[in-house]
Design a protein around this motif. Sequence first.
Motif, PDB file in Angstrom:
ATOM      1  N   GLU B 163      50.204  15.601  47.824  1.00 25.82           N
ATOM      2  CA  GLU B 163      48.906  14.964  48.031  1.00 25.82           C
ATOM      3  C   GLU B 163      48.347  14.532  46.683  1.00 25.82           C
ATOM      4  O   GLU B 163      48.098  15.375  45.818  1.00 25.82           O
ATOM      5  CB  GLU B 163      47.935  15.949  48.705  1.00 25.82           C
ATOM      6  CG  GLU B 163      48.388  16.328  50.096  1.00 25.82           C
ATOM      7  CD  GLU B 163      47.646  17.524  50.682  1.00 25.82           C
ATOM      8  OE1 GLU B 163      47.316  17.464  51.870  1.00 25.82           O
ATOM      9  OE2 GLU B 163      47.402  18.504  49.948  1.00 25.82           O
ATOM     10  N   THR B 164      48.195  13.238  46.488  1.00 26.19           N
ATOM     11  CA  THR B 164      47.631  12.717  45.250  1.00 26.19           C
ATOM     12  C   THR B 164      47.001  11.374  45.564  1.00 26.19           C
ATOM     13  O   THR B 164      47.379  10.716  46.534  1.00 26.19           O
ATOM     14  CB  THR B 164      48.706  12.566  44.146  1.00 26.19           C
ATOM     15  OG1 THR B 164      48.160  11.801  43.070  1.00 26.19           O
ATOM     16  CG2 THR B 164      49.951  11.849  44.658  1.00 26.19           C
ATOM     17  N   LYS B 169      52.008   8.483  40.941  1.00 27.55           N
ATOM     18  CA  LYS B 169      52.198   9.934  40.825  1.00 27.55           C
ATOM     19  C   LYS B 169      52.870  10.501  42.074  1.00 27.55           C
ATOM     20  O   LYS B 169      53.654  11.451  41.981  1.00 27.55           O
ATOM     21  CB  LYS B 169      50.866  10.631  40.548  1.00 27.55           C
ATOM     22  CG  LYS B 169      50.432  10.429  39.092  1.00 27.55           C
ATOM     23  CD  LYS B 169      49.495  11.520  38.619  1.00 27.55           C
ATOM     24  CE  LYS B 169      48.102  11.295  39.155  1.00 27.55           C
ATOM     25  NZ  LYS B 169      47.145  12.296  38.654  1.00 27.55           N
ATOM     26  N   TRP B 172      56.347  10.050  41.372  1.00 30.02           N
ATOM     27  CA  TRP B 172      56.776  10.951  40.284  1.00 30.02           C
ATOM     28  C   TRP B 172      57.054  12.363  40.801  1.00 30.02           C
ATOM     29  O   TRP B 172      58.096  12.962  40.529  1.00 30.02           O
ATOM     30  CB  TRP B 172      55.686  10.919  39.217  1.00 30.02           C
ATOM     31  CG  TRP B 172      55.822  11.872  38.071  1.00 30.02           C
ATOM     32  CD1 TRP B 172      54.986  12.908  37.781  1.00 30.02           C
ATOM     33  CD2 TRP B 172      56.821  11.857  37.040  1.00 30.02           C
ATOM     34  NE1 TRP B 172      55.407  13.537  36.642  1.00 30.02           N
ATOM     35  CE2 TRP B 172      56.519  12.922  36.172  1.00 30.02           C
ATOM     36  CE3 TRP B 172      57.932  11.061  36.781  1.00 30.02           C
ATOM     37  CZ2 TRP B 172      57.289  13.211  35.048  1.00 30.02           C
ATOM     38  CZ3 TRP B 172      58.706  11.349  35.659  1.00 30.02           C
ATOM     39  CH2 TRP B 172      58.380  12.408  34.811  1.00 30.02           C
ATOM     40  N   TYR B 173      56.101  12.906  41.579  1.00 29.95           N
ATOM     41  CA  TYR B 173      56.285  14.268  42.103  1.00 29.95           C
ATOM     42  C   TYR B 173      57.401  14.289  43.149  1.00 29.95           C
ATOM     43  O   TYR B 173      58.244  15.195  43.150  1.00 29.95           O
ATOM     44  CB  TYR B 173      54.998  14.794  42.744  1.00 29.95           C
ATOM     45  CG  TYR B 173      53.837  14.904  41.786  1.00 29.95           C
ATOM     46  CD1 TYR B 173      53.992  15.452  40.521  1.00 29.95           C
ATOM     47  CD2 TYR B 173      52.565  14.468  42.156  1.00 29.95           C
ATOM     48  CE1 TYR B 173      52.919  15.552  39.648  1.00 29.95           C
ATOM     49  CE2 TYR B 173      51.485  14.569  41.289  1.00 29.95           C
ATOM     50  CZ  TYR B 173      51.668  15.104  40.038  1.00 29.95           C
ATOM     51  OH  TYR B 173      50.610  15.208  39.186  1.00 29.95           O
TER      52      TYR B 173
END
Lengths: 362, 365
Positions: B163-164, B169, B172-173
């Motif tokens: 969750e971002t 990102k 990326w994660y």
Amino acid sequence: MKLTREHLADLAVGAAFLGTGGGGDPYVGRLMVQQCLDEGCEVELIDPQDIADDWLVVPTAMMGAPTVLVEKIPSGEEAIASLVRLEKRLGRMAHATMPIEIGGINSTIPLVVGARLGLPIVDADGMGRAFPFLEMETFGVYGVSGSPMAVSNEWGDCALIEAVDNRQMEWLSRAVAIRMGGCAYIAEYAMSGAEVKRTAIPNTLTLAIRIGEVLRKAHDEHRNPIEALLGFLPSTLYRYGRVIFSGKIVDVMRETRAGFTMGKALIEGIGHFHSQMEIEIQNENLIARVDGKVKAIVPDLISIMNTETAEPITSENLRYGQRVTVVAVSVPEIMRTPEALNVFGPSCFGLKEPFTSIEEID
Amino acid sequence: MPIITDQDIDDLAVGAALLGTGGGGDPYIGKLLAKAAIEEYGPVELLALEDVSDEVAVVACGAMGAPTILIEKIPSGDEIGLSLDAYEDHTGGRAGAIIPFEAGGINSMIPIALAARRRLPVIDADGMGRAFPQLEMETFHVYGVPASSVAIADEQGNRVLIETNDAAKAEWYARGVTIRMGGQSYIVNYGMNGRTAKRVSVPATMSLAIGIGRTLREAAAGHRDPVSALVDFFAGTHYGHAKVIAAGKIVDVVRKEENGWSIGVATVEPFDPSRPTVKIRIQNENLIAEEDGGQVLAIVPDLITVLDLDTAEAITTERLRYGQRVNVLAVRVPPIMRTPEALAVFGPAQFGLKQPYTPLGHGDD
């Protein structure tokens, strides 16, 4: 029990001792707790025997490299975000938080969470010392699932990990912590009050505070602090400790490999300690040998202390020329069962020597 | 609503490889997955984008990771279902339709396998209109749909939810987790309603890919030139303009793995000796085709696909070899992929290219 500023100073020393060289310097965490106290928040410890069996306890911690933490200071909201995310996932509110690791910085993170959210902090943990991996928890050894786990950072990003076992939880969450910049804040091993009583190592927060206090008072009263500490241990679950070596550090080899601080420290004996002690390090001090003979081995504690001040020295602060005394301490029985040694015994760190308790080694 | 037939899946595999522009992974394993799922759970409907109801909950899905790993780490088919379960558990609602996030390569197939398993329709559209290497390179993201939550699952049953508020990102994660899942995972994300899906998707890309496969199959059966059949076929679609920008022999292939990318250059020496040599620069996908002397023939996001001279079968970047006789086909992408907002996310500059985007055929029509 409500914590004061003085408790925090003692806790920092005791947590560093229990960190056996690793676990990270508690300094940043201590500042965060102090700020909570200054703002009027209360840090209330609760004995595990005093919590209800049906409570939901959600442990909180920092995950990653303590060396990164020093340059990437947390706001304090990160671990709270992880706890709140787990509450949402579980559909229940936490009654308390708890440390997963009493050694080093992770003794302090739950204090910040508890103070900010008005939750008590259970006086217990899951490592009884410091370990480098999240599966190395008595919680997991005795059947509590680490998942679901929440990992949060200072940007409000969050990863919820639901792994098939605690080892894979560690592996997957580590990827996220690394990509969050090497340091993140977690909530995991959510469990009931009954499970806390069955699987946690009790009273380790107060133990760390007492260790700090014993060393401080001995110092103030011009007594030998290390002797005072050894005299104190028999009244605790850690029953027994002794000095296994004393001398001068003559060599330190250290490298960062696969995310660990790996190395060796060589200590040349002084006084009635002859020959050299070699201590093998993987973040924490794992094994101490003299002339190839084991003098102490993980999970028993091996703490390197400044001979003059009795200050515990962390792995990254070991230097040539330091006069040190090495203390080994027996860990509680809950950490020495075959199940526990399967998860954090010598072979889990690639050591060939079997576990032999400090009481049995001469 | 048309049902996706066995023949459609064979055609889709060929067309999706072409839309992959050298990347996106060989659709072969995905094709087997899709066929097995249909056999086990029943047929799948291909739902035209304009027929999607405004309120239906749409989720995007696909595989994440290195297609080269997929070949050795064959999915069971349960992974993508597990990923959708995780997504639904955490977001509340139930999905009503599946949209591919990438019609190029293997990710054209994963949504069919999931749709069969969950008895949901697949929307005839996607978020890339081709293949791209990163999760944020989606028209969904370009036009405002949050990339997160991202549900990720593997064959062991591990589930991770990211969750971002930032699509880069999220990539990326999710990439970090995917690497530790063994280099290959299955993801569900870009949840949106039907109304939004109509606004932000590249329409009719699944039927386009099926049409490409059918065109090549029929050309082969009718002994017609497959490449000119393709150019004619594209002229009747929303992609519109297609053109053979080089025909020749591969005389050099330089390829290396860098930061998780396949980076390289393929050199094509034209059969017509009066034509200059053409270099194709590769970063997983074919990014730019330039003549010696710097004249740009085609540039990302337009499609650049290297085709076998005889069969017009798409050759992925990892299969390029010295001596292959090839046609290089370029296709202009639809307008939704050429806006300034879209180019800011997957235009030349995003791949470190200095040349500006010039649509294929600019100046010729």
